[in-house]
Design a protein around this motif. Structure first.
Motif, mmCIF file in Angstrom:
data_model
loop_
_atom_site.group_PDB
_atom_site.id
_atom_site.type_symbol
_atom_site.label_atom_id
_atom_site.label_comp_id
_atom_site.label_asym_id
_atom_site.label_seq_id
_atom_site.Cartn_x
_atom_site.Cartn_y
_atom_site.Cartn_z
ATOM 1 N N VAL A 61 0.835 -1.207 0.000
ATOM 2 C CA VAL A 61 0.000 0.000 0.000
ATOM 3 C C VAL A 61 0.868 1.256 0.000
ATOM 4 O O VAL A 61 1.857 1.338 0.740
ATOM 5 N N LEU A 62 0.454 2.234 -0.808
ATOM 6 C CA LEU A 62 1.080 3.553 -0.790
ATOM 7 C C LEU A 62 0.077 4.542 -0.220
ATOM 8 O O LEU A 62 -1.053 4.636 -0.722
ATOM 9 N N ASP A 63 0.461 5.262 0.825
ATOM 10 C CA ASP A 63 -0.369 6.366 1.327
ATOM 11 C C ASP A 63 0.200 7.650 0.727
ATOM 12 O O ASP A 63 1.281 8.106 1.117
ATOM 13 N N ALA A 64 -0.508 8.208 -0.240
ATOM 14 C CA ALA A 64 -0.019 9.359 -1.010
ATOM 15 C C ALA A 64 -0.574 10.650 -0.410
ATOM 16 O O ALA A 64 -1.767 10.905 -0.492
ATOM 17 N N GLY A 79 -1.162 -5.271 9.185
ATOM 18 C CA GLY A 79 -0.301 -6.279 8.562
ATOM 19 C C GLY A 79 0.083 -6.007 7.114
ATOM 20 O O GLY A 79 0.667 -6.874 6.462
ATOM 21 N N HIS A 80 -0.220 -4.808 6.597
ATOM 22 C CA HIS A 80 0.153 -4.511 5.215
ATOM 23 C C HIS A 80 1.575 -3.936 5.146
ATOM 24 O O HIS A 80 2.112 -3.454 6.134
ATOM 25 N N ASP A 81 2.107 -3.999 3.933
ATOM 26 C CA ASP A 81 3.434 -3.462 3.657
ATOM 27 C C ASP A 81 3.211 -2.034 3.145
ATOM 28 O O ASP A 81 2.802 -1.854 1.994
ATOM 29 N N VAL A 82 3.430 -1.060 3.996
ATOM 30 C CA VAL A 82 2.979 0.310 3.708
ATOM 31 C C VAL A 82 4.147 1.269 3.534
ATOM 32 O O VAL A 82 5.128 1.213 4.285
ATOM 33 N N VAL A 83 4.022 2.137 2.534
ATOM 34 C CA VAL A 83 4.942 3.268 2.391
ATOM 35 C C VAL A 83 4.100 4.529 2.412
ATOM 36 O O VAL A 83 3.071 4.607 1.731
ATOM 37 N N ALA A 90 7.409 19.188 8.089
ATOM 38 C CA ALA A 90 6.990 19.138 9.496
ATOM 39 C C ALA A 90 6.099 17.921 9.743
ATOM 40 O O ALA A 90 6.186 17.260 10.786
ATOM 41 N N LEU A 91 5.235 17.612 8.763
ATOM 42 C CA LEU A 91 4.349 16.444 8.925
ATOM 43 C C LEU A 91 5.131 15.144 8.820
ATOM 44 O O LEU A 91 4.822 14.163 9.508
ATOM 45 N N VAL A 92 6.147 15.132 7.976
ATOM 46 C CA VAL A 92 7.013 13.942 7.872
ATOM 47 C C VAL A 92 7.656 13.684 9.243
ATOM 48 O O VAL A 92 7.669 12.557 9.747
ATOM 49 N N ARG A 93 8.142 14.752 9.854
ATOM 50 C CA ARG A 93 8.780 14.626 11.175
ATOM 51 C C ARG A 93 7.764 14.102 12.192
ATOM 52 O O ARG A 93 8.032 13.175 12.960
ATOM 53 N N VAL A 104 8.264 6.524 6.156
ATOM 54 C CA VAL A 104 7.724 7.791 5.634
ATOM 55 C C VAL A 104 8.791 8.468 4.791
ATOM 56 O O VAL A 104 9.903 8.696 5.275
ATOM 57 N N GLU A 105 8.444 8.786 3.562
ATOM 58 C CA GLU A 105 9.387 9.464 2.671
ATOM 59 C C GLU A 105 8.909 10.886 2.416
ATOM 60 O O GLU A 105 7.722 11.099 2.197
ATOM 61 N N GLU A 106 9.859 11.825 2.428
ATOM 62 C CA GLU A 106 9.504 13.218 2.132
ATOM 63 C C GLU A 106 9.440 13.376 0.617
ATOM 64 O O GLU A 106 10.445 13.652 -0.033
ATOM 65 N N ARG A 107 8.266 13.154 0.076
ATOM 66 C CA ARG A 107 8.129 13.122 -1.388
ATOM 67 C C ARG A 107 6.770 13.617 -1.815
ATOM 68 O O ARG A 107 5.794 13.519 -1.077
#
Ligand SMILES: C[S@@+](CC[C@H](N)C(=O)[O-])C[C@H]1O[C@@H](n2cnc3c(N)ncnc32)[C@H](O)[C@@H]1O
Length: 212
Positions: A61-64, A79-83, A90-93, A104-107
């Motif tokens: 799963v990608l949370d965009a 149990g999912h494989d999530v990015v 600030a939200l990434v932090r 969590v990727e800053e993208r």
């Protein structure tokens, strides 16, 4: 189908076009509100419960536009494989501090490429679509399309009435025209994450490739 190549103009430092989210300066209020809800043990998993129902166990799963990570974290717990990707530093932090162990990727969505996939589900909920940089809706939809697995789907949700400050109004017909223009199709439209009937207040869509 229009050929849409995602331009590199999204809301990340050094790029040219700010997202409506950046323009709103809304990040602090959202961050504080959800930190409070999480700390109080309130239910912030509604979108994730629907997402989970769409998936086999252990799906990718990608949370965009993950914000402070609440939806991604709830899917990780299931149990999912999530990015999670989120351009607001600030939200990434906050996401990394709140949910240790959540990737969590800053993208920006616009910086996704096919090599980032394949995902069984892309989650793009909680008004992300109405906070994109102006004119980038089709490019963002195309970027999410390009990371889908063969039978992958996209879950989208946003306010139709009374959009939050600086968010755009996005009429269902215009949204669905943009969806079709990038080779996606509407599998389902509902009015809530509990699948109430479609209404004028809130829109929830499940999308997939028009030609799988
Ligand atoms: C109201 S918040 C919702 C966050 C999260 N999805 C949730 O439901 O809690 C809207 C989010 O959209 C993100 N956003 C706006 N444009 C984006 C883009 N081009 N790529 C990724 N995220 C974006 C913002 O940074 C912000 O975190």
């Amino acid at each position: 189908m229009d050929e849409v190549t995602p331009p590199r103009v999204g809301g990340i430092p050094g790029t040219t076009r700010p997202t409506r989210w950046q323009e709103a300066g809304w990040s602090g209020n959202y961050a504080e509100r959800f930190a409070g809800l999480v700390a109080a043990g309130e239910d912030v998993d509604g979108e994730a419960r629907l997402a989970d129902a769409l998936l086999p166990r252990g799906a990718r799963v990608l949370d965009a536009g993950a914000g402070m990570g609440r939806v991604a974290a709830a899917l990780l717990r299931r149990g999912h494989d999530v990015v999670a990707i989120e351009p607001d530093e600030a939200l990434v932090r906050q996401a990394r501090e709140t949910y240790t162990g959540l990737p969590v990727e800053e993208r920006d969505i616009l910086d996704l490429g096919p090599e980032d996939g394949p995902f069984d589900l892309v989650v793009c909920v909680g008004n992300v679509i109405v906070y994109l940089a102006e004119g980038t809706e089709r490019a963002a939809l195309a970027a999410m399309r390009d990371v889908l697995a063969e039978n992958g789907r996209i879950l989208v949700g946003f306010h139709l009435q009374d959009p939050p400050p600086h968010a755009r109004r996005y009429a269902p017909a215009e949204f669905e025209a943009d969806v079709a223009a990038v080779g996606l199709r509407v599998d389902l439209r509902a009015g809530s994450y509990e699948l109430h009937p479609a209404n004028d207040a809130y829109g929830v869509w499940i999308l997939s490739r028009a030609q799988a």
